[in-house]
Design a protein around this motif. Sequence first.
Motif, PDB file in Angstrom:
ATOM      1  N   SER A  16       7.918   8.376   6.617  1.00 22.37           N
ATOM      2  CA  SER A  16       7.943   9.481   7.582  1.00 22.37           C
ATOM      3  C   SER A  16       8.471   9.008   8.934  1.00 22.37           C
ATOM      4  CB  SER A  16       6.548  10.069   7.755  1.00 22.37           C
ATOM      5  OG  SER A  16       6.138  10.692   6.576  1.00 22.37           O
ATOM      6  N   VAL A  17       8.088   7.814   9.319  1.00 23.98           N
ATOM      7  CA  VAL A  17       8.614   7.245  10.568  1.00 23.98           C
ATOM      8  C   VAL A  17      10.123   7.056  10.458  1.00 23.98           C
ATOM      9  CG1 VAL A  17       8.583   5.178  12.019  1.00 23.98           C
ATOM     10  CG2 VAL A  17       6.443   6.165  11.220  1.00 23.98           C
ATOM     11  N   PHE A  18      10.592   6.581   9.304  1.00 19.56           N
ATOM     12  CA  PHE A  18      12.026   6.419   9.051  1.00 19.56           C
ATOM     13  C   PHE A  18      12.758   7.748   9.217  1.00 19.56           C
ATOM     14  CE2 PHE A  18      15.629   6.389   6.128  1.00 19.56           C
ATOM     15  CZ  PHE A  18      16.270   5.207   6.482  1.00 19.56           C
ATOM     16  N   SER A  19      12.208   8.818   8.644  1.00 21.07           N
ATOM     17  CA  SER A  19      12.847  10.134   8.760  1.00 21.07           C
ATOM     18  C   SER A  19      12.833  10.636  10.202  1.00 21.07           C
ATOM     19  CB  SER A  19      12.126  11.145   7.870  1.00 21.07           C
ATOM     20  OG  SER A  19      12.299  10.819   6.527  1.00 21.07           O
ATOM     21  N   PHE A  20      11.769  10.350  10.925  1.00 22.74           N
ATOM     22  CA  PHE A  20      11.706  10.782  12.317  1.00 22.74           C
ATOM     23  C   PHE A  20      12.729  10.044  13.171  1.00 22.74           C
ATOM     24  CE2 PHE A  20       9.825  10.954  16.576  1.00 22.74           C
ATOM     25  CZ  PHE A  20       9.762  12.322  16.715  1.00 22.74           C
ATOM     26  N   VAL A  21      12.938   8.770  12.898  1.00 24.66           N
ATOM     27  CA  VAL A  21      13.946   8.006  13.647  1.00 24.66           C
ATOM     28  C   VAL A  21      15.348   8.532  13.329  1.00 24.66           C
ATOM     29  CG1 VAL A  21      14.970   5.716  13.959  1.00 24.66           C
ATOM     30  CG2 VAL A  21      12.496   5.965  13.858  1.00 24.66           C
ATOM     31  N   ILE A  22      15.593   8.889  12.079  1.00 22.61           N
ATOM     32  CA  ILE A  22      16.882   9.500  11.730  1.00 22.61           C
ATOM     33  C   ILE A  22      17.062  10.805  12.481  1.00 22.61           C
ATOM     34  CG2 ILE A  22      18.122  10.640   9.855  1.00 22.61           C
ATOM     35  CD1 ILE A  22      17.224   8.465   8.010  1.00 22.61           C
ATOM     36  N   ASP A  77       0.836  -1.197   0.000  1.00 20.37           N
ATOM     37  CA  ASP A  77       0.000   0.000   0.000  1.00 20.37           C
ATOM     38  C   ASP A  77       0.876   1.254   0.000  1.00 20.37           C
ATOM     39  OD1 ASP A  77      -2.242   1.592   0.128  1.00 20.37           O
ATOM     40  OD2 ASP A  77      -2.409   1.436   2.309  1.00 20.37           O
ATOM     41  N   LEU A  78       0.613   2.176  -0.920  1.00 23.50           N
ATOM     42  CA  LEU A  78       1.425   3.387  -1.028  1.00 23.50           C
ATOM     43  C   LEU A  78       1.274   4.299   0.185  1.00 23.50           C
ATOM     44  CD1 LEU A  78       1.051   4.407  -4.771  1.00 23.50           C
ATOM     45  CD2 LEU A  78       3.029   3.434  -3.628  1.00 23.50           C
ATOM     46  N   LEU A  79       0.065   4.372   0.730  1.00 24.36           N
ATOM     47  CA  LEU A  79      -0.161   5.217   1.898  1.00 24.36           C
ATOM     48  C   LEU A  79       0.628   4.701   3.103  1.00 24.36           C
ATOM     49  CD1 LEU A  79      -1.673   7.687   2.881  1.00 24.36           C
ATOM     50  CD2 LEU A  79      -3.556   6.185   3.524  1.00 24.36           C
ATOM     51  N   ALA A  80       0.640   3.397   3.282  1.00 23.28           N
ATOM     52  CA  ALA A  80       1.419   2.809   4.377  1.00 23.28           C
ATOM     53  C   ALA A  80       2.912   3.019   4.147  1.00 23.28           C
ATOM     54  CB  ALA A  80       1.109   1.323   4.506  1.00 23.28           C
ATOM     55  N   ALA A  81       3.338   2.956   2.892  1.00 23.68           N
ATOM     56  CA  ALA A  81       4.751   3.204   2.581  1.00 23.68           C
ATOM     57  C   ALA A  81       5.132   4.649   2.877  1.00 23.68           C
ATOM     58  CB  ALA A  81       5.043   2.860   1.128  1.00 23.68           C
ATOM     59  N   ALA A  82       4.237   5.587   2.572  1.00 25.91           N
ATOM     60  CA  ALA A  82       4.524   7.007   2.858  1.00 25.91           C
ATOM     61  C   ALA A  82       4.604   7.259   4.352  1.00 25.91           C
ATOM     62  CB  ALA A  82       3.458   7.885   2.218  1.00 25.91           C
ATOM     63  N   VAL A  83       3.698   6.663   5.104  1.00 23.50           N
ATOM     64  CA  VAL A  83       3.723   6.840   6.558  1.00 23.50           C
ATOM     65  C   VAL A  83       4.975   6.203   7.148  1.00 23.50           C
ATOM     66  CG1 VAL A  83       2.538   6.209   8.692  1.00 23.50           C
ATOM     67  CG2 VAL A  83       1.228   7.073   6.759  1.00 23.50           C
ATOM     68  N   THR A  85      15.777  19.942  11.901  1.00 23.94           N
ATOM     69  CA  THR A  85      15.484  20.161  10.480  1.00 23.94           C
ATOM     70  C   THR A  85      14.997  18.878   9.818  1.00 23.94           C
ATOM     71  OG1 THR A  85      17.185  21.864  10.418  1.00 23.94           O
ATOM     72  CG2 THR A  85      16.460  20.981   8.318  1.00 23.94           C
ATOM     73  N   GLU A  86      15.621  17.760  10.146  1.00 22.89           N
ATOM     74  CA  GLU A  86      15.190  16.482   9.577  1.00 22.89           C
ATOM     75  C   GLU A  86      13.780  16.140  10.026  1.00 22.89           C
ATOM     76  OE1 GLU A  86      16.562  14.591   7.323  1.00 22.89           O
ATOM     77  OE2 GLU A  86      15.042  13.023   7.447  1.00 22.89           O
ATOM     78  N   ALA A  87      13.463  16.428  11.273  1.00 26.96           N
ATOM     79  CA  ALA A  87      12.110  16.142  11.768  1.00 26.96           C
ATOM     80  C   ALA A  87      11.075  17.003  11.060  1.00 26.96           C
ATOM     81  CB  ALA A  87      12.050  16.367  13.276  1.00 26.96           C
ATOM     82  N   VAL A  88      11.384  18.264  10.857  1.00 26.84           N
ATOM     83  CA  VAL A  88      10.412  19.166  10.226  1.00 26.84           C
ATOM     84  C   VAL A  88      10.265  18.862   8.743  1.00 26.84           C
ATOM     85  CG1 VAL A  88       9.977  21.566   9.605  1.00 26.84           C
ATOM     86  CG2 VAL A  88      10.715  21.000  11.912  1.00 26.84           C
ATOM     87  N   VAL A  89      11.394  18.748   8.046  1.00 28.06           N
ATOM     88  CA  VAL A  89      11.339  18.568   6.590  1.00 28.06           C
ATOM     89  C   VAL A  89      11.091  17.106   6.221  1.00 28.06           C
ATOM     90  CG1 VAL A  89      12.651  18.778   4.451  1.00 28.06           C
ATOM     91  CG2 VAL A  89      12.799  20.559   6.179  1.00 28.06           C
ATOM     92  N   GLY A  90      11.900  16.209   6.766  1.00 26.85           N
ATOM     93  CA  GLY A  90      11.807  14.798   6.367  1.00 26.85           C
ATOM     94  C   GLY A  90      10.547  14.114   6.837  1.00 26.85           C
ATOM     95  N   ALA A  91      10.237  14.277   8.097  1.00 20.62           N
ATOM     96  CA  ALA A  91       9.069  13.588   8.651  1.00 20.62           C
ATOM     97  C   ALA A  91       7.807  14.404   8.491  1.00 20.62           C
ATOM     98  CB  ALA A  91       9.308  13.270  10.118  1.00 20.62           C
ATOM     99  N   GLY A  92       7.907  15.711   8.564  1.00 18.89           N
ATOM    100  CA  GLY A  92       6.706  16.539   8.530  1.00 18.89           C
ATOM    101  C   GLY A  92       6.261  16.922   7.149  1.00 18.89           C
ATOM    102  N   VAL A  93       7.025  17.759   6.501  1.00 24.28           N
ATOM    103  CA  VAL A  93       6.598  18.339   5.220  1.00 24.28           C
ATOM    104  C   VAL A  93       6.511  17.268   4.125  1.00 24.28           C
ATOM    105  CG1 VAL A  93       7.217  19.993   3.423  1.00 24.28           C
ATOM    106  CG2 VAL A  93       7.516  20.598   5.819  1.00 24.28           C
ATOM    107  N   LEU A  94       7.552  16.447   4.007  1.00 26.16           N
ATOM    108  CA  LEU A  94       7.526  15.427   2.958  1.00 26.16           C
ATOM    109  C   LEU A  94       6.460  14.372   3.222  1.00 26.16           C
ATOM    110  CD1 LEU A  94      11.271  14.851   2.032  1.00 26.16           C
ATOM    111  CD2 LEU A  94       9.501  15.979   0.720  1.00 26.16           C
ATOM    112  N   GLY A  95       6.240  14.033   4.475  1.00 23.69           N
ATOM    113  CA  GLY A  95       5.192  13.069   4.796  1.00 23.69           C
ATOM    114  C   GLY A  95       3.823  13.581   4.408  1.00 23.69           C
ATOM    115  N   VAL A  96       3.538  14.811   4.747  1.00 23.42           N
ATOM    116  CA  VAL A  96       2.258  15.407   4.374  1.00 23.42           C
ATOM    117  C   VAL A  96       2.150  15.527   2.852  1.00 23.42           C
ATOM    118  CG1 VAL A  96       0.899  17.532   4.514  1.00 23.42           C
ATOM    119  CG2 VAL A  96       1.961  16.591   6.567  1.00 23.42           C
TER     120      VAL A  96
END
Length: 81
Positions: free
Chosen positions: A34-40, A25-31, A55-66
């Motif tokens: 985002s979890v991967f970026s938050f762990v980084i 599922d693409l939606l599960a992959a996107a979420v 910055t990684e939390a805001v851009v990687g997990a937040g903006v790109l995830g949305v």
Amino acid sequence: MNTFIEFLLYAFLVVSALIAINVKDLLAAAVTTSVFSFVIALLFIEMGAVDVGFTEAVVGAGVLGVYFIAMILRTTRRTDD
């Protein structure tokens, strides 16, 4: 104590990456991405690079995830499966 936290974060990073790669599922992959970026981001913060982690939390997990979730929700399926 920090070594245990790093090991736990690395293990969670590998697990989230494997889930993101293998999920259908693409939606599960996107979420999961985002979890991967938050762990980084947590790893960056644990290593002492707080500004990089923030910055990684805001851009990687937040903006790109949305962004990914919004783009997936705007697409439609053309097949019946």
